[in-house]
Design an enzyme around this catalytic site. Structure first.
Site, PDB file in Angstrom:
ATOM      1  N   ASP A  77       0.859  -1.187   0.000  1.00 38.88           N
ATOM      2  CA  ASP A  77       0.000   0.000   0.000  1.00 38.88           C
ATOM      3  C   ASP A  77       0.894   1.234   0.000  1.00 38.88           C
ATOM      4  O   ASP A  77       1.497   1.567   1.024  1.00 38.88           O
ATOM      5  CB  ASP A  77      -0.907   0.008   1.231  1.00 38.88           C
ATOM      6  CG  ASP A  77      -1.947  -1.110   1.208  1.00 38.88           C
ATOM      7  OD1 ASP A  77      -1.779  -2.056   0.410  1.00 38.88           O
ATOM      8  OD2 ASP A  77      -2.904  -1.046   1.989  1.00 38.88           O
TER       9      ASP A  77
ATOM     10  N   LYS B 155      -6.795   3.046  -2.707  1.00 36.38           N
ATOM     11  CA  LYS B 155      -7.076   3.024  -1.268  1.00 36.38           C
ATOM     12  C   LYS B 155      -7.326   4.452  -0.808  1.00 36.38           C
ATOM     13  O   LYS B 155      -6.620   5.373  -1.190  1.00 36.38           O
ATOM     14  CB  LYS B 155      -5.905   2.401  -0.505  1.00 36.38           C
ATOM     15  CG  LYS B 155      -6.093   2.347   1.002  1.00 36.38           C
ATOM     16  CD  LYS B 155      -4.894   1.672   1.662  1.00 36.38           C
ATOM     17  CE  LYS B 155      -4.960   1.778   3.176  1.00 36.38           C
ATOM     18  NZ  LYS B 155      -3.778   1.157   3.828  1.00 36.38           N
TER      19      LYS B 155
ATOM     20  N   LYS C  68     -10.204   0.034  -1.713  1.00 36.45           N
ATOM     21  CA  LYS C  68     -10.004  -0.286  -0.301  1.00 36.45           C
ATOM     22  C   LYS C  68     -10.275   0.968   0.514  1.00 36.45           C
ATOM     23  O   LYS C  68      -9.698   2.019   0.252  1.00 36.45           O
ATOM     24  CB  LYS C  68      -8.582  -0.779  -0.034  1.00 36.45           C
ATOM     25  CG  LYS C  68      -8.298  -1.012   1.451  1.00 36.45           C
ATOM     26  CD  LYS C  68      -6.877  -1.542   1.678  1.00 36.45           C
ATOM     27  CE  LYS C  68      -6.545  -1.632   3.156  1.00 36.45           C
ATOM     28  NZ  LYS C  68      -5.173  -2.166   3.388  1.00 36.45           N
TER      29      LYS C  68
END
Length: 231
Positions: A97, A162, A191
């Protein structure tokens, strides 16, 4: 409630409180394994020293945040070095991430953003790992969210957008996810992370297009789910 994916497998169980003690990390990893969440996310220093051995032989992956988390302002070359380090730890590290450079977004330096998206994601996918970019919606205008997502959808080696690090000035909003999904629907997964604490939130975010969640409240959310829907 969409049950195509088991509910517990929608959660990257996350403990990134800088005041977390070692015993907190141990307990958190144990909970993650007990509930068989998708991934475990804990202070990075614990990964080589402890977490890799704990997840061995389980379905739980390890999620890392290379590249100057939570601000993302380090040079691309340093982000790449962190990616290489975590790759070297082996296949237990499944998800990367990566925080975008918000300063570059505010500067409208789209060439830098494009280069970083391509360069870093290609390295992650070369290692057959999952690549997410954290766009930190809490620090962007709606126009900036749309622009960043438009850049991301053009990069085939990025898997997820994300929403946040959890260290931004506010929680992820429903409007954030609505905007993201308007650009990436059918092309990238979403996400949600940053302020996800209840089943009601998760269900609403799923209606808006989210598939995976980063939360320190995964256990309590899962217990809400069991109470509402059964195990």
């Amino acid at each position: 409630m969409n049950r195509d994916i088991p509910f517990n497998r929608r959660f990257d169980n996350t403990l990134l409180n800088p005041e977390s003690k070692w015993e907190d990390i141990e307990s958190f990893v144990d909970d993650t394994l007990e509930y068989n969440f998708r991934n475990v996310v804990v202070p990075w220093y614990a990964i080589p020293a402890y977490v890799i051995e704990k997840v061995e032989g389980t379905e739980v992956g390890i999620n890392v945040g290379p590249g100057g988390f939570p601000l993302g302002m380090v040079p691309t070359e340093l982000k790449m070095r962190e990616i290489e380090y975590y790759m070297s730890l082996g296949e237990a590290v499944t998800d990367f991430d990566i925080v975008i450079n918000v300063s570059a977004v505010k500067s409208r330096n789209w060439d830098l953003m494009k280069r970083e998206f391509v360069t870093l994601s290609e390295r992650v996918k070369k290692g057959n790992r999952v690549c997410k970019f954290i766009i930190e919606t809490s620090r962007l205008t709606e126009e900036e969210i749309v622009k960043v997502c438009e850049l991301i959808v053009d990069v085939p080696t990025i898997d997820f957008v994300k929403t946040g690090t959890g260290f931004g000035p506010r929680a992820t909003s429903y409007r954030d996810v609505e905007l993201i999904n308007s650009i990436v629907s059918g092309k990238k997964q979403i996400k949600v992370s940053g302020g996800v604490r209840t089943l009601e939130q998760v269900e609403r975010f799923m209606e808006l297009g989210a598939t995976v969640f980063g939360s320190s409240s995964s256990v309590s959310i899962y217990k809400e789910y069991e109470k509402k829907y059964g195990g």
